[in-house]
Motif scaffolding. Structure first.
Motif, PDB file in Angstrom:
ATOM      1  N   GLN A  97     -34.122  11.957  24.042  1.00  0.00           N
ATOM      2  CA  GLN A  97     -33.994  13.104  23.153  1.00  0.00           C
ATOM      3  C   GLN A  97     -32.598  13.693  23.300  1.00  0.00           C
ATOM      4  O   GLN A  97     -32.042  13.742  24.398  1.00  0.00           O
ATOM      5  CB  GLN A  97     -35.034  14.159  23.508  1.00  0.00           C
ATOM      6  N   ASP A  98     -32.037  14.134  22.191  1.00  0.00           N
ATOM      7  CA  ASP A  98     -30.716  14.758  22.218  1.00  0.00           C
ATOM      8  C   ASP A  98     -30.821  16.201  22.695  1.00  0.00           C
ATOM      9  O   ASP A  98     -31.794  16.896  22.407  1.00  0.00           O
ATOM     10  CB  ASP A  98     -30.084  14.729  20.821  1.00  0.00           C
ATOM     11  N   GLY A  99     -29.805  16.656  23.413  1.00  0.00           N
ATOM     12  CA  GLY A  99     -29.702  18.058  23.803  1.00  0.00           C
ATOM     13  C   GLY A  99     -30.594  18.486  24.947  1.00  0.00           C
ATOM     14  O   GLY A  99     -30.798  19.675  25.157  1.00  0.00           O
ATOM     15  N   VAL A 100     -31.163  17.557  25.695  1.00  0.00           N
ATOM     16  CA  VAL A 100     -32.009  17.919  26.834  1.00  0.00           C
ATOM     17  C   VAL A 100     -31.169  17.847  28.109  1.00  0.00           C
ATOM     18  O   VAL A 100     -30.531  16.829  28.389  1.00  0.00           O
ATOM     19  CB  VAL A 100     -33.229  16.982  26.953  1.00  0.00           C
ATOM     20  N   TRP A 101     -31.149  18.935  28.845  1.00  0.00           N
ATOM     21  CA  TRP A 101     -30.423  18.996  30.106  1.00  0.00           C
ATOM     22  C   TRP A 101     -31.423  19.108  31.241  1.00  0.00           C
ATOM     23  O   TRP A 101     -32.305  19.946  31.215  1.00  0.00           O
ATOM     24  CB  TRP A 101     -29.483  20.200  30.130  1.00  0.00           C
ATOM     25  N   CYS A 102     -31.279  18.235  32.230  1.00  0.00           N
ATOM     26  CA  CYS A 102     -32.186  18.230  33.379  1.00  0.00           C
ATOM     27  C   CYS A 102     -31.400  18.484  34.656  1.00  0.00           C
ATOM     28  O   CYS A 102     -30.231  18.106  34.758  1.00  0.00           O
ATOM     29  CB  CYS A 102     -32.907  16.891  33.489  1.00  0.00           C
ATOM     30  N   THR A 103     -32.063  19.081  35.635  1.00  0.00           N
ATOM     31  CA  THR A 103     -31.434  19.291  36.939  1.00  0.00           C
ATOM     32  C   THR A 103     -31.316  17.944  37.646  1.00  0.00           C
ATOM     33  O   THR A 103     -31.971  16.974  37.279  1.00  0.00           O
ATOM     34  CB  THR A 103     -32.271  20.245  37.809  1.00  0.00           C
ATOM     35  N   LYS A 104     -30.504  17.906  38.664  1.00  0.00           N
ATOM     36  CA  LYS A 104     -30.335  16.668  39.426  1.00  0.00           C
ATOM     37  C   LYS A 104     -31.188  16.672  40.694  1.00  0.00           C
ATOM     38  O   LYS A 104     -30.908  15.940  41.633  1.00  0.00           O
ATOM     39  CB  LYS A 104     -28.861  16.468  39.758  1.00  0.00           C
ATOM     40  N   VAL A 105     -32.226  17.493  40.700  1.00  0.00           N
ATOM     41  CA  VAL A 105     -33.151  17.515  41.830  1.00  0.00           C
ATOM     42  C   VAL A 105     -33.927  16.202  41.819  1.00  0.00           C
ATOM     43  O   VAL A 105     -34.511  15.825  40.806  1.00  0.00           O
ATOM     44  CB  VAL A 105     -34.127  18.711  41.719  1.00  0.00           C
ATOM     45  N   TYR A 106     -33.907  15.506  42.950  1.00  0.00           N
ATOM     46  CA  TYR A 106     -34.585  14.213  43.019  1.00  0.00           C
ATOM     47  C   TYR A 106     -36.034  14.419  43.455  1.00  0.00           C
ATOM     48  O   TYR A 106     -36.326  14.787  44.587  1.00  0.00           O
ATOM     49  CB  TYR A 106     -33.861  13.268  43.979  1.00  0.00           C
ATOM     50  N   ASP A 107     -36.921  14.231  42.518  1.00  0.00           N
ATOM     51  CA  ASP A 107     -38.365  14.305  42.748  1.00  0.00           C
ATOM     52  C   ASP A 107     -38.966  13.174  41.916  1.00  0.00           C
ATOM     53  O   ASP A 107     -39.458  13.386  40.809  1.00  0.00           O
ATOM     54  CB  ASP A 107     -38.902  15.669  42.296  1.00  0.00           C
ATOM     55  N   PRO A 108     -38.896  11.924  42.429  1.00  0.00           N
ATOM     56  CA  PRO A 108     -39.192  10.743  41.614  1.00  0.00           C
ATOM     57  C   PRO A 108     -40.589  10.738  41.004  1.00  0.00           C
ATOM     58  O   PRO A 108     -41.571  11.120  41.639  1.00  0.00           O
ATOM     59  CB  PRO A 108     -39.018   9.580  42.579  1.00  0.00           C
ATOM     60  N   VAL A 109     -40.619  10.298  39.757  1.00  0.00           N
ATOM     61  CA  VAL A 109     -41.859  10.142  39.006  1.00  0.00           C
ATOM     62  C   VAL A 109     -41.908   8.698  38.528  1.00  0.00           C
ATOM     63  O   VAL A 109     -40.972   8.213  37.893  1.00  0.00           O
ATOM     64  CB  VAL A 109     -41.900  11.100  37.796  1.00  0.00           C
ATOM     65  N   THR A 110     -43.001   8.016  38.857  1.00  0.00           N
ATOM     66  CA  THR A 110     -43.162   6.618  38.463  1.00  0.00           C
ATOM     67  C   THR A 110     -44.233   6.504  37.396  1.00  0.00           C
ATOM     68  O   THR A 110     -45.303   7.098  37.513  1.00  0.00           O
ATOM     69  CB  THR A 110     -43.543   5.751  39.682  1.00  0.00           C
ATOM     70  N   VAL A 111     -43.916   5.754  36.349  1.00  0.00           N
ATOM     71  CA  VAL A 111     -44.870   5.487  35.274  1.00  0.00           C
ATOM     72  C   VAL A 111     -45.174   3.993  35.250  1.00  0.00           C
ATOM     73  O   VAL A 111     -44.322   3.175  35.591  1.00  0.00           O
ATOM     74  CB  VAL A 111     -44.336   5.955  33.903  1.00  0.00           C
ATOM     75  N   THR A 112     -46.388   3.662  34.883  1.00  0.00           N
ATOM     76  CA  THR A 112     -46.778   2.256  34.744  1.00  0.00           C
ATOM     77  C   THR A 112     -47.533   2.073  33.436  1.00  0.00           C
ATOM     78  O   THR A 112     -48.145   3.011  32.923  1.00  0.00           O
ATOM     79  CB  THR A 112     -47.680   1.772  35.901  1.00  0.00           C
ATOM     80  N   VAL A 113     -47.471   0.855  32.934  1.00  0.00           N
ATOM     81  CA  VAL A 113     -48.220   0.475  31.737  1.00  0.00           C
ATOM     82  C   VAL A 113     -48.829  -0.899  32.011  1.00  0.00           C
ATOM     83  O   VAL A 113     -48.139  -1.815  32.451  1.00  0.00           O
ATOM     84  CB  VAL A 113     -47.308   0.394  30.493  1.00  0.00           C
ATOM     85  N   GLN A 114     -50.104  -1.028  31.736  1.00  0.00           N
ATOM     86  CA  GLN A 114     -50.803  -2.304  31.836  1.00  0.00           C
ATOM     87  C   GLN A 114     -51.625  -2.475  30.577  1.00  0.00           C
ATOM     88  O   GLN A 114     -52.220  -1.514  30.095  1.00  0.00           O
ATOM     89  CB  GLN A 114     -51.742  -2.331  33.051  1.00  0.00           C
ATOM     90  N   GLY A 115     -51.649  -3.669  30.039  1.00  0.00           N
ATOM     91  CA  GLY A 115     -52.486  -3.923  28.877  1.00  0.00           C
ATOM     92  C   GLY A 115     -51.901  -4.943  27.938  1.00  0.00           C
ATOM     93  O   GLY A 115     -51.232  -5.890  28.363  1.00  0.00           O
ATOM     94  N   VAL A 116     -52.132  -4.724  26.644  1.00  0.00           N
ATOM     95  CA  VAL A 116     -51.705  -5.661  25.607  1.00  0.00           C
ATOM     96  C   VAL A 116     -51.012  -4.869  24.502  1.00  0.00           C
ATOM     97  O   VAL A 116     -51.511  -3.833  24.068  1.00  0.00           O
ATOM     98  CB  VAL A 116     -52.921  -6.406  25.016  1.00  0.00           C
ATOM     99  N   TRP A 117     -49.833  -5.344  24.090  1.00  0.00           N
ATOM    100  CA  TRP A 117     -49.131  -4.746  22.956  1.00  0.00           C
ATOM    101  C   TRP A 117     -48.938  -5.818  21.897  1.00  0.00           C
ATOM    102  O   TRP A 117     -48.271  -6.822  22.133  1.00  0.00           O
ATOM    103  CB  TRP A 117     -47.786  -4.156  23.374  1.00  0.00           C
ATOM    104  N   GLN A 118     -49.537  -5.639  20.745  1.00  0.00           N
ATOM    105  CA  GLN A 118     -49.492  -6.576  19.626  1.00  0.00           C
ATOM    106  C   GLN A 118     -49.773  -8.013  20.068  1.00  0.00           C
ATOM    107  O   GLN A 118     -49.061  -8.946  19.722  1.00  0.00           O
ATOM    108  CB  GLN A 118     -48.165  -6.460  18.881  1.00  0.00           C
TER     109      GLN A 118
END
Length: 144
Positions: A97-118
């Motif tokens: 997204q344009d114009g989004v500013w985030c802090t540089k605080v490191y608090d890792p977030v992990t995302v996963t995806v499992q399944g079928v796409w098309q």
């Protein structure tokens, strides 16, 4: 003897009536039309805090199905499916997204995806620096 022949005929007709449709449905003729016009797209998405999926503390999991229509437990299923279609199912190609500013605080977030796409198997994992970075890059796909 006549009674036995009647029972055998009745049993044979009953078996044919019950099992005939089941056999026809289970065995498709070569070159037969597919049972659906859409390739399957069904995913399970997870998010959690940690450096990788093996050590992350799971926080939330949702389902997302995009064919033939958007459905599942994802809170913004239609928007997430539209974003994935725009990226051709490539999670790394999701636009920031344009114009989004985030802090540089490191608090890792992990995302996963499992399944079928098309119709193709999907297994995806990505770690973001913090929740703000995840939300800015992944848009509504991982906003749950």
């Amino acid at each position: 003897m006549r009674n036995t022949a009647r029972w055998a005929a009745a049993l044979g007709l009953t078996a044919a009536a019950v099992c005939g449709p089941l056999i026809g449905a289970a065995v498709a003729a070569p070159g037969a039309a597919p049972s659906s016009l859409y390739a399957p797209s069904a995913l399970v998405l997870t998010t959690g805090h940690g450096n990788d999926a093996a050590t992350a503390t799971p926080e939330r999991a949702v389902t997302l199905a995009c064919a033939p229509g958007a459905s599942g437990t994802h809170p913004a299923a239609a928007q997430a499916c539209a974003e994935l279609r725009g990226a051709n199912g490539d999670f790394d190609a999701l636009k920031a997204q344009d114009g989004v500013w985030c802090t540089k605080v490191y608090d890792p977030v992990t995302v996963t995806v499992q399944g079928v796409w098309q119709g193709k198997r999907v297994s995806y994992e990505r770690t973001f620096g913090n929740t703000c970075v995840k939300d800015a890059i992944a848009g509504s796909v991982f906003a749950f």
